[in-house]
Design an enzyme around this catalytic site. Structure first.
Site, mmCIF file in Angstrom:
data_model
loop_
_atom_site.group_PDB
_atom_site.id
_atom_site.type_symbol
_atom_site.label_atom_id
_atom_site.label_comp_id
_atom_site.label_asym_id
_atom_site.label_seq_id
_atom_site.Cartn_x
_atom_site.Cartn_y
_atom_site.Cartn_z
ATOM 1 N N HIS A 1 112.499 88.838 93.663
ATOM 2 C CA HIS A 1 112.900 89.644 94.981
ATOM 3 C C HIS A 1 112.142 90.881 95.089
ATOM 4 O O HIS A 1 112.369 92.019 95.275
ATOM 5 C CB HIS A 1 114.312 90.112 94.609
ATOM 6 C CG HIS A 1 115.437 89.213 94.307
ATOM 7 N ND1 HIS A 1 116.703 89.328 94.080
ATOM 8 C CD2 HIS A 1 115.347 87.796 94.590
ATOM 9 C CE1 HIS A 1 117.233 88.312 94.014
ATOM 10 N NE2 HIS A 1 116.644 87.164 94.249
ATOM 11 N N PRO A 2 110.826 90.686 95.223
ATOM 12 C CA PRO A 2 109.690 91.747 95.500
ATOM 13 C C PRO A 2 110.045 92.295 96.987
ATOM 14 O O PRO A 2 110.232 91.428 98.042
ATOM 15 C CB PRO A 2 108.541 91.344 95.351
ATOM 16 C CG PRO A 2 108.638 89.694 95.792
ATOM 17 C CD PRO A 2 109.747 89.373 95.185
#
Length: 589
Positions: free
Chosen positions: A518-519
């Site tokens: 989930h960057p």
């Protein structure tokens, strides 16, 4: 086996015929989760000519079949990024670093993710507003969620509270996977209840505190990425063109700091295509800052170190990287659940006939838990996904191969003789921040990813305390019936500590920390150009005709999986463009 399944993918048209010098009103770079939405919404304005550029190609069939969601990792449909080894973290991970997969195809990372859909909670977006982004407060944002959603789960639709919460007519299908393991899920729910988590039919209605099934971006046994839900609708619009397998090398910027097009490597040639209105970057949290920096927009010192002339000094480009770090907590035991004995050919037949059977299910139970250290909290600190594998499962052994010896050997041997439950423990709102740097000035060289997990001691403390709360689950009735026990990470520097003590998790967590993919945050939204990259209308500071619309604009990561918020960002960003050109009326905020 996948190749024998009858065609289930969307029918994608070939790349458009474009040539050097072609002019469009808008150019959208990246046909991922956000870019597909933006292209759809902008082409609603018939006079606007829109070009969408994608570095990858069509989604392979594996993308559509739920159990194969992880099979595309390290394939041509994945950018195959890895973090930079630093020696401070990931000592027990192979190579001392981590795979950071990102989708390289229509639909982007939404075409290879776990299909989990959450919105986030009000406090997430009100934090954004408090940082100077008033147009992103929760009251505004939640209207866009209802605009994008099309809830399909018939059971949920019969509940008036849930039905009224979701949108019913948007492009993005929201559903719940059918479950073939109802008894297992019920036992796991009860186990969470016994350690104090409230059960919810829909976690959104509990402010993401408690345990329940996720909503999913899937329908009729098939993934529903934004390529399927938004992009497939517009392929034949006369004002739209899509080119695939086309790599954007840089953004064109004139001496008045006005963007007027991009340079693209397409069909073996470098061509220039022009935008009379704007270029919109939707490459995601790694590719978007990389493209800005390659184009001379970023921190001056860093750009000059790569022999790139700095045209716009924006120190925030590539900074503020956030992710939901993960600590895997393995538990072993013996259950009475029989392994699915349906042979693969029957599964293929069922799936081909009516999208049922094992191939219509996800690889793992979509049961999630959200909790906080404070039992009276109003929002969660932690999220827990889980995997369940029967003994001697190849999936379990493959999973543990991310660790060096002797950890891999220890866990693989246990997985041979016992059923395995892995709790994927996620820290939702980390204080630590990473960075994206250029490796070289060559656009085809992968950028350098510094995840910097657990840099901030507050994150370390939260992780250890949160895991110790979760560890009590082995004392619940179901896990006692399994004769369950925690698997110990066999790592010499931490073996002196008692299993599940504070010292043990404080020692091992930095060694094994990983990602839930989930960057966000690397082109941060905010009013101050000394730290932010875009303003609250997603326009790049100090530049005309350039916006970033994707997960990279998040000032702070949301308290949930990020695909849903990314779709919302694209919907909101598209309306901001329409407002700025007088197509729709500007909102009061």
């Amino acid at each position: 086996m996948v190749a024998s399944i009858c065609l289930i993918s969307d029918k994608w048209e070939p790349s458009a015929d474009i040539k050097d010098g072609d002019m469009f009103n808008f150019i959208v770079v990246g046909a991922g989760t956000a870019g597909c939405v933006v292209a759809n919404r902008l082409t609603e304005v018939k006079p606007w000519k829109v070009l969408l550029i994608e570095a990858g190609g069509d989604p392979p069939i594996e993308s559509y079949v739920p159990p194969y969601d992880r099979s595309l990792l390290k394939s041509e449909a994945d950018w195959q990024y890895r973090t930079v080894p630093t020696g401070r973290i990931n000592g027990a991970n192979v190579g001392g670093s981590l795979d950071w997969p990102r989708g390289k195809m229509l639909g982007g990372s939404g075409a290879i993710n776990g299909m989990v859909y959450f919105r986030g909670i009000a406090i997430d977006f009100n934090k954004w507003a408090d940082l100077g982004n008033k147009q992103w407060c929760s009251d505004i944002v939640f209207k866009y969620y209802k605009k994008l959603e099309s809830l399909q789960d018939q059971k949920l639709l019969r509940n008036p509270y849930i039905r009224d919460f979701y949108g019913l007519n948007g492009p993005q299908v929201i559903n719940t996977f059918n479950k073939t393991d109802e008894e297992l899920i019920e036992n796991l729910k009860e186990s969470y209840s016994q350690i104090g988590l409230e059960r919810h039919e829909d976690l959104h209605l509990g402010n993401l505190l408690g345990v329940g099934l996720s909503r999913d971006t899937a329908y009729n046994g098939k993934r529903a990425s934004t390529a399927t839900t938004y992009l497939s609708q517009i392929q034949h619009r006369e004002n739209f063109k899509l080119i695939k397998n086309a790599f954007v090398l840089k953004i064109l910027l004139n001496s008045q700091y006005k963007v007027y097009g991009v340079v693209v490597k397409y069909k073996g040639k470098e061509i220039k295509v022009f935008a009379s209105n704007e270029v919109i970057i939707s490459g995601g949290s790694i590719n978007s800052p990389q493209l800005l920096m390659l184009s001379g927009i970023g921190e001056k010192k860093h750009l000059e170190s790569k022999n790139i002339t700095c045209k716009v000094d924006l120190p925030g480009v590539g900074k503020n990287l956030q992710d939901h770090l993960t600590i895997n907590v393995p538990i072993f035991g013996t259950t009475s659940y029989s392994q699915n004995k349906i042979n693969n050919y029957l599964n293929v037949a069922l799936y081909s006939y009516n999208r049922t059977g094992g191939l219509a299910q996800s690889n793992y139970p979509h049961l999630l838990a959200f909790y906080s250290r404070n039992r009276n909290a109003t929002h969660p600190e932690f999220e827990v996904h889980l995997d369940f594998w029967h003994k001697n499962s190849p999936q379990a052994k493959n999973f543990f191969s991310m660790y060096k010896e002797p950890i891999n050997q220890t866990f693989s041997e246990l997985a041979t003789h016992y059923d395995t439950v892995v709790f994927h423990f996620n820290l939702l709102n980390p204080y630590s921040r990473g960075e994206i740097h250029l490796n070289t000035s060559n656009p085809f060289d992968h950028p350098l990813i510094y995840a910097n997990y657990l840099d901030d001691e507050r994150d370390v403390k939260a992780v250890v305390e949160g895991i110790l709360m979760l560890a009590d689950i082995t004392e619940t009735d179901f896990f006692k019936s399994m004769n369950a026990f925690h698997g110990r990470y066999n790592w010499s520097k931490c073996n002196k500590y008692r299993l599940n003590s504070y010292g043990y998790w404080r020692c091992i967590a930095p060694e094994i920390v990983t990602t839930i993919y989930h960057p966000v945050g690397t082109c941060m939204m905010g009013p101050d150009p000394s730290s932010a990259v875009v303003d609250s209308r997603l326009r790049v500071h100090h530049v005309k005709g350039l916006r970033v619309i994707d997960a990279s604009i998040m000032p702070n990561i949301t308290s949930c999986n990020t695909n849903g918020p990314t779709i919302m960002i694209a919907e909101r960003g598209s309306d901001l463009i329409k407002e700025d050109y007088g197509i729709i009326e500007k909102s009061a905020n």
